[in-house]
Design a protein around this motif. Sequence first.
Motif, mmCIF file in Angstrom:
data_model
loop_
_atom_site.group_PDB
_atom_site.id
_atom_site.type_symbol
_atom_site.label_atom_id
_atom_site.label_comp_id
_atom_site.label_asym_id
_atom_site.label_seq_id
_atom_site.Cartn_x
_atom_site.Cartn_y
_atom_site.Cartn_z
ATOM 1 N N ASN A 322 0.818 -1.212 0.000
ATOM 2 C CA ASN A 322 0.000 0.000 0.000
ATOM 3 C C ASN A 322 0.855 1.268 0.000
ATOM 4 N N LEU A 323 1.975 1.243 0.706
ATOM 5 C CA LEU A 323 2.856 2.422 0.736
ATOM 6 C C LEU A 323 3.467 2.674 -0.643
ATOM 7 N N GLU A 324 3.887 1.595 -1.308
ATOM 8 C CA GLU A 324 4.435 1.792 -2.653
ATOM 9 C C GLU A 324 3.352 2.259 -3.614
ATOM 10 N N ALA A 325 2.137 1.742 -3.448
ATOM 11 C CA ALA A 325 1.015 2.196 -4.280
ATOM 12 C C ALA A 325 0.734 3.674 -4.034
ATOM 13 N N ALA A 326 0.830 4.097 -2.780
ATOM 14 C CA ALA A 326 0.585 5.506 -2.435
ATOM 15 C C ALA A 326 1.627 6.425 -3.049
ATOM 16 N N ARG A 327 2.821 5.890 -3.323
ATOM 17 C CA ARG A 327 3.853 6.685 -4.012
ATOM 18 C C ARG A 327 3.608 6.714 -5.514
ATOM 19 N N GLU A 328 3.110 5.599 -6.064
ATOM 20 C CA GLU A 328 2.949 5.492 -7.510
ATOM 21 C C GLU A 328 1.656 6.129 -8.013
ATOM 22 N N ILE A 329 0.593 6.068 -7.238
ATOM 23 C CA ILE A 329 -0.706 6.571 -7.697
ATOM 24 C C ILE A 329 -0.646 8.053 -8.082
ATOM 25 N N PRO A 330 -0.080 8.954 -7.260
ATOM 26 C CA PRO A 330 -0.011 10.359 -7.686
ATOM 27 C C PRO A 330 0.760 10.556 -8.990
ATOM 28 N N ARG A 331 1.805 9.764 -9.215
ATOM 29 C CA ARG A 331 2.546 9.862 -10.479
ATOM 30 C C ARG A 331 1.657 9.449 -11.647
ATOM 31 N N GLN A 332 0.883 8.394 -11.474
ATOM 32 C CA GLN A 332 0.005 7.941 -12.542
ATOM 33 C C GLN A 332 -1.114 8.950 -12.817
ATOM 34 N N LEU A 333 -1.607 9.604 -11.779
ATOM 35 C CA LEU A 333 -2.640 10.627 -11.981
ATOM 36 C C LEU A 333 -2.090 11.781 -12.813
ATOM 37 N N ARG A 334 -0.867 12.194 -12.523
ATOM 38 C CA ARG A 334 -0.236 13.270 -13.283
ATOM 39 C C ARG A 334 0.081 12.820 -14.711
ATOM 40 N N LEU A 335 0.651 11.632 -14.830
ATOM 41 C CA LEU A 335 1.070 11.121 -16.130
ATOM 42 C C LEU A 335 -0.127 10.944 -17.069
ATOM 43 N N ARG A 336 -1.217 10.405 -16.545
ATOM 44 C CA ARG A 336 -2.405 10.145 -17.356
ATOM 45 C C ARG A 336 -3.360 11.347 -17.370
ATOM 46 N N ASN A 337 -3.080 12.348 -16.534
ATOM 47 C CA ASN A 337 -3.935 13.522 -16.350
ATOM 48 C C ASN A 337 -5.368 13.100 -16.039
ATOM 49 N N LEU A 338 -5.507 12.237 -15.050
ATOM 50 C CA LEU A 338 -6.821 11.798 -14.589
ATOM 51 C C LEU A 338 -7.344 12.786 -13.555
ATOM 52 N N SER A 339 -8.649 13.029 -13.574
ATOM 53 C CA SER A 339 -9.194 14.073 -12.709
ATOM 54 C C SER A 339 -10.620 13.745 -12.307
ATOM 55 N N GLY A 340 -11.233 14.682 -11.562
ATOM 56 C CA GLY A 340 -12.583 14.465 -11.071
ATOM 57 C C GLY A 340 -12.555 13.682 -9.771
ATOM 58 N N ILE A 341 -13.558 12.845 -9.552
ATOM 59 C CA ILE A 341 -13.622 12.008 -8.352
ATOM 60 C C ILE A 341 -12.756 10.772 -8.572
ATOM 61 N N ILE A 342 -11.891 10.483 -7.611
ATOM 62 C CA ILE A 342 -10.980 9.336 -7.707
ATOM 63 C C ILE A 342 -11.164 8.475 -6.462
ATOM 64 N N ILE A 343 -11.451 7.212 -6.661
ATOM 65 C CA ILE A 343 -11.654 6.263 -5.566
ATOM 66 C C ILE A 343 -10.512 5.248 -5.579
ATOM 67 N N ILE A 344 -9.814 5.140 -4.460
ATOM 68 C CA ILE A 344 -8.670 4.224 -4.359
ATOM 69 C C ILE A 344 -9.015 3.103 -3.376
ATOM 70 N N ASP A 345 -8.931 1.872 -3.856
ATOM 71 C CA ASP A 345 -9.207 0.704 -3.020
ATOM 72 C C ASP A 345 -7.878 0.078 -2.616
ATOM 73 N N PHE A 346 -7.307 0.592 -1.518
ATOM 74 C CA PHE A 346 -6.082 -0.014 -0.994
ATOM 75 C C PHE A 346 -6.414 -1.399 -0.429
ATOM 76 N N ILE A 347 -5.393 -2.250 -0.304
ATOM 77 C CA ILE A 347 -5.590 -3.561 0.320
ATOM 78 C C ILE A 347 -5.989 -3.335 1.776
ATOM 79 N N ASP A 348 -6.961 -4.103 2.246
ATOM 80 C CA ASP A 348 -7.502 -3.903 3.594
ATOM 81 C C ASP A 348 -6.398 -3.943 4.653
ATOM 82 N N MET A 349 -6.446 -2.960 5.553
ATOM 83 C CA MET A 349 -5.492 -2.876 6.661
ATOM 84 C C MET A 349 -6.255 -2.887 7.973
ATOM 85 N N LYS A 350 -5.805 -3.692 8.905
ATOM 86 C CA LYS A 350 -6.491 -3.809 10.188
ATOM 87 C C LYS A 350 -6.137 -2.679 11.145
#
Length: 485
Positions: A322-350
């Motif tokens: 999840n931490l590596e995903a949290a680093r990569e997701i913002p880069r992908q949003l910028r790279l793909r120029n995705l916008s609007g409402i964004i829902i991220i389903d991280f792997i469940d954490m207790k």
Amino acid sequence: MNRIIINVNDFQKRAAIIEEDKVVEIFNERNDESNIIKNIYKGKVANVLPGMESAFVDIGLEKNSFLYVDDLREFEEKYLNGIVNSNKAIEELLTVGDKVVVQVLSVPRGNKGARVTTNFTIPGKYLVLMPNNDHLAISKKIKDEDERKRLEDIFKEIKPAKMGVIIRTAAEGKSIHHFEREMIYLVKKWEEIERRIKRAKTGEILYNDNDIVTTILRDVLNNSVDELIVDNEKIYLDIIDYINAFSESNITTKIKLYTGEKDIFQEYGVDNEIERALKKEVWLDCGGYLVIEKTEALVSIDVNTGKNTGSYNLERTVLNTNLEAAREIPRQLRLRNLSGIIIIDFIDMKLQEDKELVLQQLDAELKRDRIKNNIVHFTDLGLVEMTRKRVGRNLSYFYEEECPVCSGKGKIKSSESLAFEIIREIKQVANEKDISKIYIRARREVINLIKDSYFDMLSEYLNLRKKEFILEEKDIWNYEITLGK
């Protein structure tokens, strides 16, 4: 190494921002409706909608643009002889056929036309001029209170009367000399726009803010960039001239002309990164992966452990992924120029502390994004909800088009369903008296299925009606049936 790569040819201009040797943003400039953000047009009112407090304005595009009444106030006061702070209804301000000058806020999407406003903004490197109001604002990214006070005092002195200014983040630490020079430039640009308003025709562009080279120099190039590399000599010289006029002279040493034989985007791996950014799946170094899907309503991002089985316990494996995903997701949003409402389903954490760590990592990476974004919260379902401002088109717009076979669904009809459709159509035409042959053309899988499973049944059915059928393989995704005598 932080680089800016600019590619210029006869068909388009492209630019890539590379941070720490990773491509994080792509710019594309083509002569179409994808590059109209911040353009100012002379328009004509095509329709007034009192119930929606808005009007449709013809600005020369395929679809009429959309103007809310609140976006009309200052223009009405200044140019339509309106009353200051007027609360008049839209039908009292505009009628069909009225001429109005508007600036594009968002590009056309689907069946919707561009969103426009009369609250004009003319951006510079250190400030944004607002010709239609008297407001002074400072970027929230400038945190130091003493610096904010210093900038506020400077701009109270140099701000033109009856005009507003937004002080940009790049203004931090700069002297009044930088601001005065840019203020004069922007005011002159606005005066030129005003002079063109009366003689301009409907649909004419009064101001174009979409040259990507200017955008890069104004909004991206700063001291953190190690080098800017461009493959066109004329643009190279234009960049040098711009920097000498508006930026620190030491930046000119970072500007380089590329003369290699290989395409510059290939040389620096940008084309390969674009290819990867057009796929749904993004693999992480740890072995996990993201699945990124865009719908009309929102962008969904699913995080999966994939090949990451970990070397510790399950909670640690999940947290690391999840931490590596949290680093990569913002880069992908910028790279793909995705916008609007964004829902991220991280792997469940207790553990709540693990969730906090992931949110902190996500927030830290999102702060590197030039485009405004906001993490809303972790929902009760364990999803992270966030938003990102819509600016321009997403990456896929420039490199992909809707599949004519699946119409954007990503799936086509199965061989079984096509075989059933063929059989139904054969039964519909089999009783026609003036035909004796039925030709069936479909892809190999469908033809083989008919031969293996339905051939005897069809033969018996058609023999009773004195008809024959011919199966032919054809490289198509649907099927064709033709009749012969």
